[in-house]
Design an enzyme around this catalytic site. Structure first.
Site, PDB file in Angstrom:
ATOM      1  N   HIS A  12       0.007  51.291   3.737  1.00 41.30           N
ATOM      2  CA  HIS A  12      -1.092  50.846   2.868  1.00 41.30           C
ATOM      3  C   HIS A  12      -1.141  51.568   1.514  1.00 41.30           C
ATOM      4  CE1 HIS A  12      -3.611  53.981   5.262  1.00 41.30           C
ATOM      5  NE2 HIS A  12      -3.132  54.552   4.174  1.00 41.30           N
ATOM      6  N   HIS A  59     -10.420  56.512   3.336  1.00 44.16           N
ATOM      7  CA  HIS A  59      -9.924  57.695   2.613  1.00 44.16           C
ATOM      8  C   HIS A  59     -11.012  58.321   1.748  1.00 44.16           C
ATOM      9  CE1 HIS A  59      -6.266  55.338   3.518  1.00 44.16           C
ATOM     10  NE2 HIS A  59      -5.560  56.440   3.365  1.00 44.16           N
ATOM     11  N   HIS A 193       4.585  60.708   5.711  1.00 43.25           N
ATOM     12  CA  HIS A 193       4.281  61.192   4.357  1.00 43.25           C
ATOM     13  C   HIS A 193       3.335  62.378   4.421  1.00 43.25           C
ATOM     14  CE1 HIS A 193       0.903  58.343   4.956  1.00 43.25           C
ATOM     15  NE2 HIS A 193       0.307  58.700   3.833  1.00 43.25           N
ATOM     16  N   GLU A 240      -1.288  58.965  10.268  1.00 39.27           N
ATOM     17  CA  GLU A 240      -1.844  57.595  10.183  1.00 39.27           C
ATOM     18  C   GLU A 240      -1.138  56.614  11.112  1.00 39.27           C
ATOM     19  OE1 GLU A 240      -3.348  57.511   5.492  1.00 39.27           O
ATOM     20  OE2 GLU A 240      -1.514  56.474   6.040  1.00 39.27           O
TER      21      GLU A 240
END
Ligand code: DHB
Ligand code: FE
Length: 279
Positions: A12, A59, A193, A240
């Site tokens: 995303h 977030h 990441h 995530e």
């Protein structure tokens, strides 16, 4: 009765929204990434789902660090998008299905997943960018959406195992809804990441590819790892990827792989896309 016709996954990354906005999708940096979505779009066009349950993490837009539910579901008929700091121009509001949301919430609580219910919920890049990549950006949107937020930001974060179990309960919740609806579940986020600290920028292609393969046919594989172990492999934000298990748990044990695409890097991230047919 409602039927889960399939499951999808998509990273995303915020930059994806800006690339779409600025018309860069066929530029050399982006072309292979966006071209990877064509077979997913074709499957969606052919199968025409009515509702997508979007499993994503907020977030810092709707939930800030002072109040973070572990699991939360939107129970509204409309969800507004806003930019939480990436310079993304907000897209048109999304249409929800509050009745289905409340049914899911009731069923989940009955199954001992005591989920937070939100009658107002702003959605950020984690929700919006996968939808833009998969359905294109439009006003109005061609599908109803239900946000299901998983905390992957503020520790303690739920385990991969718990996410897979939530998926099983979500599947039962959706398929006990009496209306004839075609539903897809979209697991967003990941893959490897890390955006901050000494290891900022790490990407683990081998781990990402293992995750993609195992999520198709052996989703329990990821549940052998603690969150610390997943973050050691995939970076702190790579956690995530546990949200993909919520999607996978909602599907049958055996699914048909329609499409699989991995591209690295986009921004700071290994980007994975799966389309799984549940019929
Ligand atoms: C990036 C990826 C994310 O999942 C996110 O939430 C923010 C940034 C990135 O790769 O830049
Ligand atoms: Fe993210």
């Amino acid at each position: 009765m409602a039927k889960i016709i399939g499951g999808l996954t998509s990273s995303h990354i915020p930059a994806v929204g800006n690339a779409i906005e600025q018309g860069l999708t066929q530029e050399p940096y982006w072309k292979r990434f966006f071209d990877g979505y064509a077979p997913a779009k074709a499957w969606l066009a052919e199968n025409q789902p009515d509702v997508v349950i979007v499993v994503y993490n907020d977030h810092g837009l709707n939930f800030f660090l002072d109040k973070v539910p572990t699991f939360a579901i939107g129970c509204a008929d409309r969800y507004e998008n806003a930019d939480e700091g990436w310079g993304l121009k907000p897209v048109a509001p999304f249409t929800g299905d509050a009745e289905l949301s409340w049914h899911i919430a009731e069923s989940l609580v009955e199954q001992e997943f005591d989920i937070c219910t939100c009658q107002e919920m702003k959605v950020d890049h984690g929700f919006v960018n996968p939808l833009r990549a998969l359905w294109g950006t439009s006003d109005p949107w061609p599908i109803k959406t239900i946000p299901l937020a998983v905390n992957t930001v503020q520790h303690p974060v739920p385990s991969a195992r718990r996410c897979l179990q939530l998926g099983h309960a979500l599947g039962r919740a959706i398929e006990s809804y009496p209306e004839d609806l075609k539903v897809v579940v979209l697991g967003t986020g990941g893959m490897s990441h890390q955006l901050q600290g000494e290891r900022a920028g790490i990407i683990n292609v081998e781990f990402d590819l293992d995750c993609m393969e195992k999520i198709i046919s052996e989703p329990q594989w990821l549940t052998q790892f603690s969150n610390d172990e997943i973050m050691a492999q995939a970076g702190t934000e790579g956690i995530e990827t546990i949200m993909w298990l919520v999607m996978r748990g909602a599907l049958q044990p055996q699914v048909k792989l329609v499409h699989k695409h991995y591209h690295v890097p986009i921004s700071n991230t290994g980007a994975g896309l799966l389309v799984l047919d549940n019929q």
